[in-house]
Design a protein around this motif. Sequence first.
Motif, short mmCIF file in Angstrom:
data_model
loop_
_atom_site.label_atom_id
_atom_site.label_comp_id
_atom_site.label_asym_id
_atom_site.label_seq_id
_atom_site.Cartn_x
_atom_site.Cartn_y
_atom_site.Cartn_z
N UNK A 130 7.13 31.70 -22.24
CA UNK A 130 6.75 33.10 -22.56
C UNK A 130 7.53 33.96 -23.13
N UNK A 131 9.00 33.68 -22.73
CA UNK A 131 9.84 34.69 -23.32
C UNK A 131 10.05 34.19 -24.97
N UNK A 132 9.91 32.99 -25.29
CA UNK A 132 10.06 32.73 -26.79
C UNK A 132 8.78 33.28 -27.45
N UNK A 133 7.37 33.04 -26.83
CA UNK A 133 6.41 33.59 -27.41
C UNK A 133 6.45 35.14 -27.55
N UNK B 91 0.06 35.60 -15.73
CA UNK B 91 -0.13 34.31 -15.73
C UNK B 91 0.41 33.57 -14.79
N UNK B 92 -0.32 32.61 -14.05
CA UNK B 92 -0.22 31.96 -13.06
C UNK B 92 -0.12 30.55 -13.25
N UNK C 214 -1.72 30.71 -24.50
CA UNK C 214 -0.71 31.82 -23.91
C UNK C 214 -0.68 33.03 -24.97
N UNK C 215 -0.33 32.76 -26.00
CA UNK C 215 0.11 33.81 -27.04
C UNK C 215 -1.23 34.67 -27.33
N UNK C 216 -2.43 34.04 -27.42
CA UNK C 216 -3.50 34.68 -27.49
C UNK C 216 -3.67 35.69 -26.21
N UNK C 217 -3.67 34.94 -24.97
CA UNK C 217 -3.92 35.78 -23.86
C UNK C 217 -2.89 37.06 -23.82
N UNK C 218 -1.73 36.86 -24.33
CA UNK C 218 -0.79 38.12 -24.16
C UNK C 218 -1.12 38.80 -25.21
N UNK D 79 5.27 27.53 -35.57
CA UNK D 79 6.04 28.22 -34.64
C UNK D 79 5.78 27.84 -33.13
N UNK D 80 4.42 27.72 -32.85
CA UNK D 80 4.26 27.07 -31.42
C UNK D 80 4.87 25.79 -31.19
N UNK D 81 4.80 24.96 -32.26
CA UNK D 81 5.65 23.57 -31.93
C UNK D 81 7.02 23.87 -31.76
N UNK D 82 7.72 24.80 -32.70
CA UNK D 82 9.01 24.93 -32.53
C UNK D 82 9.44 25.63 -31.21
N UNK D 83 8.71 26.37 -30.54
CA UNK D 83 8.74 26.84 -29.24
C UNK D 83 8.75 25.97 -28.28
N UNK D 84 7.88 25.18 -28.43
CA UNK D 84 7.76 23.74 -27.38
C UNK D 84 8.86 23.09 -27.63
#
Length: 314
Positions: free
Chosen positions: A58-61, A134-135, A219-223, A238-243
Amino acid sequence: SSEKAIGDLRLRKYEGFWYLEHLLAPTLAMRDTFVARPTDIILATTPKSGTTWLKALVFCVVHRGRHAPADERHPLLSSSPHDAVPFLHSIYENHLSAPPGPLLEEMPSPRILAVHTPFTALPASVPESACRVVYLCRDPKDVLVSLYHYIDKIRPEGSGTMTPFAEAFDLFCDGVVAFGPMWDNMAGYWKESVARPEEVMFLRYEDLKEDTVGTVRRLAAFLGCPFTDEEEAGGSGAAAEIVALCSMDKMRSVQANRDGTHGNGGSCFKNSAFFRKGEVGDWKAHMTPEMARRLDAIVEEKLRESGLSMIGNP
Ligand code: A3P
């Protein structure tokens, strides 16, 4: 009795939930005084369900505009996810004599804060402000195994013998675990995510493992900060880089996660205790099929009324 111990951890029951003794007063102070902002992001988890991983993701996103995930100066390459995203109850624990209002007020928006607190013990301003929650939870069998190793690892040197696994298992089945009974913690957030899906997102470690990139996109869409086509087109996306940055192997190799410490004088231990195997189903190496059946049956029975099931998709 309303007091129990597992290894060195002392637990106290309060309003139906078990708390680590040293966190009860800070948790109540937090509940009574924390003022949420609509822009806050609260990461709520059951302990050992992947909190460290979720904090990193989440920090990265959220901060990807300022800190590109592939940048070698990314903050998560020099500091622990627990420093990047603090536990709200720890902030209160460290400021019991003088409330941490000013410190929290000075934090820039969006604040990302973590809790293990049951939904009913959250500050009232969290649901009222409509901030995002986010739970993250996990198969209770893997949580118990993870927790057992963790408690053993963080015990101060020279402390007494560790509670045998069979005893910890019985306590867990009785609901005795920090911020538990685990099923009540899960059911509280599950019901809220069904009632307010725009504000409360319910995740399971198993789903995060199975489709990490897809979950990070959700997660990104939700936030409120979905990945753009442009972001997803460059490099590996970008999502794959974060992962990749938040993967177990990468995180484990960061010096702050190897040698850095967590907590304060009361309970201080190496951050490496947060990284063990990171697998689904490690319970098989520690529990008999009979133990697994017993715990599964308790969990399903306790969750039935909430409509959540840990077997198959909820
Ligand atoms: P195991 O003990 O089963 O390996 P928490 O962060 O809530 O304390 O949870 C710790 C659990 O998450 C541990 O599980 C740990 O290994 C796992 N974990 C930590 N970092 C992870 C990562 N980057 N990816 C996947 N799992 C991770």
